[in-house]
Scaffold this active site. Structure first.
Site, PDB file in Angstrom:
ATOM      1  N   GLU A  51      59.223  84.630  80.635  1.00  0.00           N
ATOM      2  CA  GLU A  51      58.272  85.313  81.195  1.00  0.00           C
ATOM      3  C   GLU A  51      58.671  86.800  81.936  1.00  0.00           C
ATOM      4  O   GLU A  51      59.558  86.335  82.554  1.00  0.00           O
ATOM      5  CB  GLU A  51      57.154  84.798  82.255  1.00  0.00           C
ATOM      6  N   CYS A 262      50.799  84.579  82.438  1.00  0.00           N
ATOM      7  CA  CYS A 262      49.952  85.532  83.186  1.00  0.00           C
ATOM      8  C   CYS A 262      49.752  87.145  82.721  1.00  0.00           C
ATOM      9  O   CYS A 262      49.071  87.748  82.812  1.00  0.00           O
ATOM     10  CB  CYS A 262      49.660  85.312  84.650  1.00  0.00           C
ATOM     11  N   GLU A 390      46.270  80.068  79.970  1.00  0.00           N
ATOM     12  CA  GLU A 390      45.691  79.438  81.300  1.00  0.00           C
ATOM     13  C   GLU A 390      44.399  80.272  81.236  1.00  0.00           C
ATOM     14  O   GLU A 390      43.955  80.373  82.486  1.00  0.00           O
ATOM     15  CB  GLU A 390      46.544  79.829  82.330  1.00  0.00           C
TER      16      GLU A 390
HETATM   17  O1  AHR Z   1      55.228  80.505  84.955  1.00  0.00           O
HETATM   18  C1  AHR Z   1      54.725  81.047  86.065  1.00  0.00           C
HETATM   19  C2  AHR Z   1      53.150  81.300  85.697  1.00  0.00           C
HETATM   20  O2  AHR Z   1      52.434  80.025  85.956  1.00  0.00           O
HETATM   21  C3  AHR Z   1      52.549  81.662  84.364  1.00  0.00           C
HETATM   22  O3  AHR Z   1      52.502  82.983  84.465  1.00  0.00           O
HETATM   23  C4  AHR Z   1      51.340  81.247  84.406  1.00  0.00           C
HETATM   24  O4  AHR Z   1      50.782  81.047  83.085  1.00  0.00           O
HETATM   25  C5  AHR Z   1      51.487  79.960  85.224  1.00  0.00           C
HETATM   26  O5  AHR Z   1      50.276  79.905  85.925  1.00  0.00           O
END
Ligand code: AHR
Length: 663
Positions: A51, A262, A390
């Site tokens: 990410e 996210c 999520e």
């Molecule tokens: O891994 C960090 C964050 O944790 C990610 O963006 C999210 O999916 C989770 O809340």
């Protein structure tokens, strides 16, 4: 895997004798049925989740050295940011100005650029400090490129304009002004032109700067100012930082999930991560704020992600928004989920279908042709597609997820859609997400958990009871969070124990990835992370070591095994890999060594060479420190095993015994 060569037999016997301890002390007996056909499991189990958090992309894996190269930073990302953040005007004997303008944008997606004006004789410098400095190595080549446009030569208002080209000097300098490399340019066009050169610094500098010097009266427009090391991972243009990419490749991940997290569903609908905005010439990509408080150039975009996956032999696992934004959008603390208007869903779904065509379609298809034009005529073999991350499981989410899921499954039944079941391993969103998966027959769902090491140990049986007729599971984000969220050995071993449970349940848990993957020192929003780094170094954690050991000892068939007793803090998996090698993974989470008798029922050879890898330390609280030797390092040696042999599992340890199938 780099399995070390086996020791010669006498030495190996010695190693065995050392490891065997006193036969009488082994109260625990692990019986493995090596002649059983075993339970086949998916071979993609251990992957990574990338990410763009913690400066993982810009300033991190993406090898670009210039920060805010397109002058598109904005306060939407960070209150104090402007289009000129990371740039500085420095008069060097001359008088000049630095402005931001948008009258002649390079591209509608890249609307701003810098104007560097010189009012009277002498030099005026425009300086970029990179991402906390530009790290340079002596003798290495760096590719500089930028777009420039002569706005006027001579005086701006005094009627003394001339048709002369404007000179521009590009230098790499140390912070105290020593010149490490220099190139001269002449800007003659009154339209945008791309200029490029190679700069080779004469000395190594961990925190240098790029300096662009104007020295004649006039005005220059500058945009997309870029500096890349020539040596990127696999020498890809617009490529990745070689050392970081190699650290990921060394994990031997079977898949890469990207770009979030996210980040994907974004801070409101306008901030969705739209894959189509991230392909094509970098200066034409639509950049935006990153909900983690910085900026996404998307120079590391979908083409680069897919290319990286292919380069390291991993499957791509892109995640698209499920038509809703992050529930935390707009500083609302959980109530800010925005749903794309239903009237826009057809177009949105078409974008998702186009992604599949872009990745897998023939070069004769509209989107396959774009992939081919980018230099990749062969399909990328996309199999997995995440939809949502999520999300709050609201009626609005459900309606949009269902539309996307049905469309993808109808048009592309070969694609495994991965649904989401919220941010936690239980609770309302989790239950609702699973109900939707049951109703819509979603093939796989994405479970997330960030918990204490103790939680992982207490939940080793979590998947034993999962109903195999329901969706498969992708554990898309997990990490053991120890005290102060440090990456301790205790956390790493809890994750190792968890991975043995996932292997044993590999018929229902198809994929798993630790989260987050990367974090830049001083720019971190989330801890712990798997790999820390700065501009010059890469610092793997002990959790990284566990992931590396599992990735390099991946298995395909789980063998039945029983333990004579079930002591706390002991976890194991017994399996064969695709070549038929027997792989025993044993985790001792206690402070006491555990003598173990291992009985390999059906093992036909009287003795066999094996490799033994052990990660252990008497203190479970140790953690790696940047640039220092690892607190606990994997020790690998050759041993000899027999149909029944004894072995002591050290305190706080992960042990992997690999017995090759052929003598
Ligand atoms: O891994 C960090 C964050 O944790 C990610 O963006 C999210 O999916 C989770 O809340």
């Amino acid at each position: 895997m780099s399995t070390p060569p086996f020791l010669s037999l006498p030495l190996a016997l010695l190693a065995f004798a050392t490891a065997a301890a006193s036969p009488a002390t082994a109260a625990l007996i692990l019986k493995v049925d090596t002649s059983a056909p075993g339970k086949p499991i998916g071979t993609d189990l251990v992957g990574v989740f990338f990410e763009d958090i913690n400066y993982s992309a810009d300033g991190g894996l993406y090898a670009e050295l210039i920060q805010n190269r397109s002058f598109e930073y904005s306060p939407l990302a960070r209150r104090e940011w402007t289009n000129l953040t990371a740039w500085e005007l420095a008069p060097r004997g001359g008088r000049g100005e630095l402005d931001v303008d948008g009258a002649f944008p390079l591209h509608p997606n890249n609307p701003h650029y810098a104007v560097l004006s010189v009012r009277d004789g002498g030099e005026v410098a425009l300086i970029n400090d990179g991402f906390d400095g530009v790290a340079l190595r002596a003798g290495e080549n760096y590719r500089l490129s930028f777009f420039a446009r002569r706005l006027y030569a001579g005086g701006r208002w005094d009627g003394q304009k001339s048709a002369s080209p404007l000179p521009l000097v590009a230098r790499l300098e140390t912070r105290d002004g020593a010149v490490l490399a220099e190139q001269h340019f002449s800007i003659a066009e009154d339209a945008w032109v791309k200029l490029s050169a190679t700069l080779t610094p004469t000395a190594t500098a961990p925190a240098a700067r790029l300096v662009l010097i104007a020295r004649e009266r006039g005005g220059l427009a500058l945009d997309e100012v870029s500096l890349f090391p020539a040596k990127t991972f696999r020498d890809r243009p617009n490529g990745l930082r070689a050392d970081l990419a190699q650290a990921i490749a060394d994990l031997r991940p079977r898949f890469v999930r990207f770009p979030g997290g996210c980040l994907v569903h974004g801070d409101g609908i306008p901030n969705f991560y739209r894959w189509k905005d991230t392909i094509g010439p970098v200066e034409q990509r639509r950049q935006q704020a990153n909900l983690w408080g910085y900026h996404q150039t998307v120079g590391l975009g979908y083409f680069e992600y897919f290319q990286f996956c292919e380069d390291i032999g991993a499957r791509p696992l892109p995640v698209v928004p499920a038509g809703v934004s992050c529930q935390n959008s707009g500083h609302t603390g959980g109530t800010g989920q925005q749903c794309l208007p239903l009237a826009d869903m057809d177009a949105y779904i078409q974008d998702v279908l186009d992604l599949v065509e872009w990745a897998n379609g023939p070069v004769t298809s509209t989107w396959g042709a774009k992939r081919a034009a980018a230099g990749h005529p062969e399909p990328f073999d996309l199999k997995y597609l995440g939809v949502g991350n999520e999300d709050r499981i609201t009626p609005g989410f459900r309606e949009r997820f269902e539309l996307i899921q049905r469309a993808v499954q109808a048009r592309h039944p070969e694609i495994v859609v991965i649904g989401t079941v919220g941010p936690a391993p239980d609770g309302e969103d989790f239950e609702r997400g699973w109900r939707i998966a049951d109703e819509l027959k979603v093939p796989m769902v994405d479970e997330h958990y960030y918990k204490s090491p103790g939680w992982f140990w207490d939940n080793l049986a979590r998947y034993d009871a999962y109903d195999r007729s329901r969706a498969q599971v992708y554990v898309g984000e997990y990490a053991a969070h120890d005290d102060n969220r440090r990456s301790t050995l205790r956390a790493a071993l809890a994750e190792a124990a968890h991975l043995t449970a996932l292997e044993r349940n590999g018929d229902v848990v198809a994929l798993a990835s630790y989260a987050p993957l990367l974090a830049k020192r001083g720019r971190t929003q989330w801890s712990p992370d798997l790999i820390y780094f700065d501009n010059t170094g890469v610092y793997p954690t002990l959790s990284y070591e566990v992931q590396r050991l599992f990735g390099n000892n991946a298995v395909a068939t789980v063998l039945p095994a029983t333990l004579s007793d079930a002591p706390a803090a002991l976890a194991f998996s017994t399996a064969r890999d695709t070549a038929g090698d027997l792989v025993l993974k044993l985790v001792n989470g206690s402070a006491a060594p555990r003598p173990l008798r291992i009985e390999l029922a059906g093992f036909a050879r009287a003795s066999a060479p094996a490799s033994l890898s052990v990660l252990a330390h008497p203190d479970a609280g140790v953690a790696n420190e940047d640039g220092r030797p690892p607190a606990a390092a994997t020790r690998t040696e050759g041993i000899v095993v027999a149909p029944a042999f004894e072995h002591v599992l050290p305190a706080h340890s992960l042990t992997i015994i690999r017995i090759p199938s052929a003598p």
